[in-house]
Design a protein around this motif. Structure first.
Motif, short mmCIF file in Angstrom:
data_model
loop_
_atom_site.label_atom_id
_atom_site.label_comp_id
_atom_site.label_asym_id
_atom_site.label_seq_id
_atom_site.Cartn_x
_atom_site.Cartn_y
_atom_site.Cartn_z
N TYR A 16 45.92 17.44 83.10
CA TYR A 16 47.14 18.12 83.52
C TYR A 16 46.75 19.53 83.93
O TYR A 16 46.66 20.43 83.09
CB TYR A 16 48.13 18.13 82.35
N ALA A 17 46.53 19.71 85.24
CA ALA A 17 46.04 20.99 85.74
C ALA A 17 47.00 22.13 85.43
O ALA A 17 46.59 23.25 85.13
CB ALA A 17 45.81 20.90 87.25
N ASP A 49 45.72 26.15 80.99
CA ASP A 49 45.65 27.41 80.25
C ASP A 49 46.48 27.39 78.97
O ASP A 49 46.54 28.39 78.25
CB ASP A 49 46.14 28.56 81.14
N LEU A 50 47.10 26.26 78.68
CA LEU A 50 47.90 26.13 77.46
C LEU A 50 47.08 25.43 76.38
O LEU A 50 46.46 24.40 76.64
CB LEU A 50 49.17 25.33 77.73
N ASP A 51 47.07 26.00 75.20
CA ASP A 51 46.32 25.38 74.12
C ASP A 51 46.88 23.99 73.81
O ASP A 51 46.12 23.03 73.64
CB ASP A 51 46.38 26.26 72.87
N LYS A 52 48.21 23.88 73.77
CA LYS A 52 48.85 22.60 73.45
C LYS A 52 50.17 22.48 74.20
O LYS A 52 50.91 23.46 74.34
CB LYS A 52 49.14 22.49 71.95
N VAL A 53 50.47 21.28 74.67
CA VAL A 53 51.77 20.97 75.23
C VAL A 53 52.04 19.49 75.01
O VAL A 53 51.14 18.66 75.11
CB VAL A 53 51.87 21.34 76.73
N GLY A 55 44.87 21.05 78.95
CA GLY A 55 44.98 20.23 80.14
C GLY A 55 44.35 18.85 80.04
O GLY A 55 44.40 18.08 81.00
N GLU A 56 43.78 18.51 78.89
CA GLU A 56 43.14 17.20 78.72
C GLU A 56 43.96 16.35 77.76
O GLU A 56 44.38 16.82 76.70
CB GLU A 56 41.72 17.37 78.18
N LEU A 57 44.20 15.10 78.14
CA LEU A 57 45.03 14.21 77.32
C LEU A 57 44.38 13.98 75.96
O LEU A 57 43.25 13.51 75.86
CB LEU A 57 45.23 12.88 78.04
N PRO A 73 54.28 20.35 88.09
CA PRO A 73 53.11 21.18 88.40
C PRO A 73 52.99 22.42 87.52
O PRO A 73 51.89 22.79 87.11
CB PRO A 73 53.33 21.56 89.87
N ASP A 74 54.13 23.04 87.22
CA ASP A 74 54.14 24.24 86.38
C ASP A 74 55.05 23.99 85.18
O ASP A 74 56.26 23.84 85.34
CB ASP A 74 54.65 25.44 87.18
#
Length: 343
Positions: free
Chosen positions: A145-146, A150-154, A170-172, A321-322
């Motif tokens: 998830y490009a 920059d997010l530690d977790k989502v 950004g990595e699953l 995207p954002d």
């Protein structure tokens, strides 16, 4: 409720402090929030449920730290022969794909959202090219998830696919299935954050709350993660029917997922807190893990695959995207957006 030490003032939101304490010790707002989540524990119509004990090993299976090393799979069809009864159909299915029922059955159950106990002649199942892989190999969420690099977790909750995914930089990291709200009580869409968590609680609105009787009816909730304090919207463990949306607004999760997510997510940072959970009268200094609730509402079983004539195609979740472009889903989030200059 004050949102931060920077003196941003807002009207007090309803507190969703879900505590195992006497009802008299809770505010009217707390008891109202209890009621919102407790509706999910009312008696359901007769439906087929996922057997959570069957799914634990499959959902927890990891073969590598990074998803870069997880093989990719494709999918095909398996049609139950017309001359087989249900038992014969299941045995033939297991034998065709390696014979290990404990590996084959739970994965097909999760992918098809279908109880294999009810296979009938002519039924068509979606089957992967390989079984027993890291569960992320079968994910409807993109591996990267490009927009969240920059997010530690989502955390992403998709209402159309009825699935969730967690991304670290950004990595699953993990995914699973969910049930969201029925037509009369939809789960709200938007951008939220994990507020507070409680690993176990008994609703104060349980019919047997406060009773010492051994047969008292109690609505027990496990791995509760609050997203919307005013409305009492949470992610939590509960029975998942195979029929799709089933809750009264909350997000139902299977035990392995809810327990993992409970340990993985971060809560808000609160100062001057009067209550062990609620933010009423407190200062919210910083928010917890971002949670995006996206996708169209559905009223029927989810369709995780597009069924083409030659082969099925997994329906991939369309990630925004954002993440910050997703509209705020709660008054609290809107206030933080104003504080951060996002609106």
């Amino acid at each position: 409720m004050r949102l931060s030490r920077y003196a941003l003032a807002l009207p007090a939101l309803l507190g969703a402090a879900l505590l195992v304490t006497p009802a008299a010790a809770q505010s009217a707002a707390d008891r109202a929030a209890d009621g919102a989540i407790s509706q999910d524990f009312q008696e359901d119509e007769p439906v087929t449920y996922f057997s959570q004990s069957w799914l634990i090993d499959t959902m927890n299976r990891r073969t590598s730290e990074s998803i870069r090393d997880v093989p990719r799979v494709h999918y095909g069809y398996y049609v139950v022969p017309e001359d087989q009864n249900r038992l014969e159909a299941r045995l033939a299915l297991y034998n065709k794909f390696g014979g290990d029922r404990d590996v084959i059955k739970p994965l097909l159950w999760l992918l098809n959202r279908n109880d294999l106990e009810n296979l009938s002649p002519g039924d068509t199942l979606v089957v992967p090219s390989e079984f027993g892989l890291d569960f992320r190999a079968y994910s409807p969420f993109p591996r990267y998830y490009a927009g969240a690099a920059d997010l530690d977790k989502v955390v992403i909750l998709d209402k159309q696919i009825q699935a969730w995914g967690a991304y670290h930089r950004g990595e699953l990291a993990r995914w699973g299935i969910i049930n969201t709200g029925v037509e009369s009580a939809r789960t709200p869409s938007g951008r939220f954050n994990v507020n507070w968590k409680q690993d176990y609680r008994v609703s104060t609105l349980s019919p047997g709350f406060g009773s010492s009787a051994p047969d008292a009816e109690l609505w027990e909730m496990y791995w509760v993660m609050n997203l919307h304090e005013a409305r009492g919207i949470h992610m939590h463990q509960y029975a998942l029917p195979t029929s799709g949306p089933a809750s009264h607004g909350c997000i139902r999760m299977l035990e392995p997922d809810a327990k993992w997510l409970y340990g993985w997510t971060d809560t808000w940072e609160v100062e001057n807190q009067r209550d062990p959970i609620s933010s009423v009268g407190a200062d919210i200094v910083d928010q917890g893990t971002m949670v995006l609730i996206i996708g169209d509402d559905i009223s029927e079983p989810p369709r995780p695959f597009l069924h083409r004539d030659a082969y099925p195609v997994i329906r991939m979740v369309d990630l925004p995207p954002d993440p910050y472009a997703v509209p705020a889903g709660s008054p609290q989030q809107k206030a933080f957006d104003r504080l951060g200059g996002r609106v």
